[in-house]
Enzyme design. Structure first.
Site, mmCIF file in Angstrom:
data_model
loop_
_atom_site.group_PDB
_atom_site.id
_atom_site.type_symbol
_atom_site.label_atom_id
_atom_site.label_comp_id
_atom_site.label_asym_id
_atom_site.label_seq_id
_atom_site.Cartn_x
_atom_site.Cartn_y
_atom_site.Cartn_z
ATOM 1 N N TYR A 143 27.167 35.867 28.533
ATOM 2 C CA TYR A 143 28.045 34.736 28.217
ATOM 3 C C TYR A 143 27.379 33.744 27.246
ATOM 4 O O TYR A 143 28.059 32.905 26.658
ATOM 5 C CB TYR A 143 28.468 33.972 29.470
ATOM 6 C CG TYR A 143 29.350 34.736 30.439
ATOM 7 C CD1 TYR A 143 29.779 36.031 30.156
ATOM 8 C CD2 TYR A 143 29.767 34.168 31.633
ATOM 9 C CE1 TYR A 143 30.572 36.734 31.041
ATOM 10 C CE2 TYR A 143 30.568 34.864 32.525
ATOM 11 C CZ TYR A 143 30.964 36.155 32.233
ATOM 12 O OH TYR A 143 31.749 36.836 33.113
ATOM 13 N N ASN B 48 32.862 45.473 38.254
ATOM 14 C CA ASN B 48 33.665 46.509 37.595
ATOM 15 C C ASN B 48 33.350 47.908 38.132
ATOM 16 O O ASN B 48 33.368 48.882 37.376
ATOM 17 C CB ASN B 48 33.470 46.438 36.068
ATOM 18 C CG ASN B 48 33.916 45.106 35.512
ATOM 19 O OD1 ASN B 48 35.082 44.761 35.616
ATOM 20 N ND2 ASN B 48 32.993 44.327 34.966
HETATM 21 P P1 NAP Z 1 41.161 33.065 34.296
HETATM 22 O O1 NAP Z 1 40.239 32.263 35.154
HETATM 23 O O2 NAP Z 1 42.155 33.947 34.943
HETATM 24 O O3 NAP Z 1 41.952 32.113 33.301
HETATM 25 C C1 NAP Z 1 41.319 31.101 32.553
HETATM 26 C C2 NAP Z 1 42.391 30.381 31.739
HETATM 27 O O4 NAP Z 1 43.297 29.732 32.646
HETATM 28 C C3 NAP Z 1 41.824 29.292 30.827
HETATM 29 O O5 NAP Z 1 42.551 29.333 29.638
HETATM 30 C C4 NAP Z 1 42.101 27.991 31.586
HETATM 31 O O6 NAP Z 1 42.349 26.904 30.722
HETATM 32 C C5 NAP Z 1 43.388 28.337 32.303
HETATM 33 N N1 NAP Z 1 43.526 27.571 33.564
HETATM 34 C C6 NAP Z 1 42.582 27.336 34.495
HETATM 35 N N2 NAP Z 1 43.095 26.616 35.507
HETATM 36 C C7 NAP Z 1 44.405 26.390 35.208
HETATM 37 C C8 NAP Z 1 45.437 25.693 35.853
HETATM 38 N N3 NAP Z 1 45.257 25.106 37.045
HETATM 39 N N4 NAP Z 1 46.677 25.652 35.246
HETATM 40 C C9 NAP Z 1 46.878 26.251 34.043
HETATM 41 N N5 NAP Z 1 45.918 26.938 33.379
HETATM 42 C C10 NAP Z 1 44.679 27.005 33.963
HETATM 43 O O7 NAP Z 1 40.325 33.985 33.255
HETATM 44 P P2 NAP Z 1 38.800 34.300 32.970
HETATM 45 O O8 NAP Z 1 38.063 33.098 32.492
HETATM 46 O O9 NAP Z 1 38.784 35.486 32.123
HETATM 47 O O10 NAP Z 1 38.203 34.711 34.402
HETATM 48 C C11 NAP Z 1 37.519 33.813 35.251
HETATM 49 C C12 NAP Z 1 36.030 34.071 35.263
HETATM 50 O O11 NAP Z 1 35.752 35.390 35.770
HETATM 51 C C13 NAP Z 1 35.363 34.089 33.881
HETATM 52 O O12 NAP Z 1 35.254 32.804 33.326
HETATM 53 C C14 NAP Z 1 34.079 34.774 34.220
HETATM 54 O O13 NAP Z 1 33.181 33.863 34.849
HETATM 55 C C15 NAP Z 1 34.545 35.852 35.194
HETATM 56 N N6 NAP Z 1 34.820 37.169 34.549
HETATM 57 C C16 NAP Z 1 34.017 38.220 34.873
HETATM 58 C C17 NAP Z 1 34.207 39.450 34.271
HETATM 59 C C18 NAP Z 1 33.301 40.595 34.638
HETATM 60 O O14 NAP Z 1 33.305 41.625 33.919
HETATM 61 N N7 NAP Z 1 32.559 40.505 35.720
HETATM 62 C C19 NAP Z 1 35.236 39.646 33.341
HETATM 63 C C20 NAP Z 1 36.062 38.568 33.046
HETATM 64 C C21 NAP Z 1 35.852 37.337 33.662
HETATM 65 P P3 NAP Z 1 41.285 25.720 30.404
HETATM 66 O O15 NAP Z 1 39.955 26.372 30.163
HETATM 67 O O16 NAP Z 1 41.862 25.036 29.236
HETATM 68 O O17 NAP Z 1 41.209 24.798 31.586
#
Ligand code: NAP
Length: 267
Positions: free
Chosen positions: A50, A137
């Protein structure tokens, strides 16, 4: 309200809600982290790939380390023994910490024997540099192989999981083997928030679609790590422990027909 925590088979506890940090970089990351820690987030999800661990380390510096649960991940290109040890030490240096709460194999790499990778993770655990280990994964077949590859308790599998991608077979396997499941992309990177079923339920419960999605995940027994850059979203995502989705409405979510993968399965 304190965030509930889930006990890992290593004996440590992981808060059921954490802050995802993918795409948080530079000063934006430091500011977001300080905001989150200030409002009571106690679990941070990051990864070597990251590129934000130094910023997270800076933001954590003012806090009691033992109050924060930090997860990081070793990328799939670094799964040979020496690479895992080297990257593990680099992660600790960047985060300015003596230990990691949880270190995950970020993505499987079939060209590196799991025993070799786990051998290095075992060394980091023996040295007290890592408290708990897990994977990310991994499907059921890979989990079975991982269980065979180490004597360490396999404490966690982090996978994409949200109302539009309900990995029930994987979740059942994890529960059967005392492996906690962390739901990444718990909002489907926004896709869940416009789903009609979720929007309607949000109206009925007087909650936001994000809160309904996260609450459903918590009731599935998963750990959630929504990423939020804004203070409003962070606060909203914390307010999920004061209501319950009824069994009938849980079934309504379980019948949603959309299948939506946010993350490509083989990057
Ligand atoms: P997510 O958490 O599903 O979605 C993030 C998005 O949702 C951002 O655009 C955020 O906007 C928005 N959001 C957050 N809270 C909200 C709310 N209450 N209302 C409306 N919109 C909201 O997607 P993600 O970041 O991909 O997944 C979460 C975490 O999982 C990652 O950050 C990472 O740490 C981890 N991850 C791990 C893997 C892996 O391979 N292990 C893969 C993908 C992700 P704002 O930022 O503008 O607030």
């Amino acid at each position: 309200m304190d965030t509930p925590a889930v006990k890992l088979t290593s004996g440590y506890w992981i808060p059921a809600l954490g802050l995802g940090t993918w795409h948080l970089r530079g000063e934006e990351c430091v500011t977001a982290m300080r905001t989150a820690l200030g409002m009571g987030y106690k679990h941070i999800d990051t990864a070597d790939m990251y590129g934000n661990q130094a910023e997270i380390g800076r933001a954590m510096a003012g806090y009691d380390r033992s109050d924060i649960f930090v997860t990081s991940k070793v990328w799939r290109d670094d799964l040979h023994y020496d690479d895992v040890v080297r990257v593990g030490e680099a992660i600790l240096r960047d985060l300015q910490t003596d230990y990691l709460d949880l270190l995950l194999i970020h993505w499987p790499n079939r060209s590196v024997p799991l025993r070799e990778t786990f051998g290095a993770l075992e060394q980091l655990v023996e040295q007290g540099r890592v408290r708990s280990v897990g994977v990310s994964n991994f499907d059921v077949a890979l989990l079975k192989a991982a269980i065979q590859a180490t004597d360490l308790p396999l404490t966690n599998n982090q996978v994409e999981f949200h109302p539009l991608l309900r990995q029930q077979e994987l979740l059942a396997f994890c529960k059967q083997h005392d492996i906690t499941l962390t739901a990444y992309c718990p909002l489907g990177r926004g896709a869940v928030l416009s789903n009609e079923v979720i929007v309607n339920l949000a109206g009925e419960y007087g909650k936001s679609p994000a809160q309904v999605s996260l609450r459903w995940l918590i009731q599935q027994g998963t750990i959630v790590i929504p990423k939020a850059g804004s203070e409003d979203h962070m606060r909203e995502n914390m307010a999920i422990f004061d209501f319950e989705i009824s069994p009938d409405d849980t079934q309504v979510i379980d019948r949603i027909e959309d299948k939506h993968h946010v993350v490509a399965l083989d990057p």
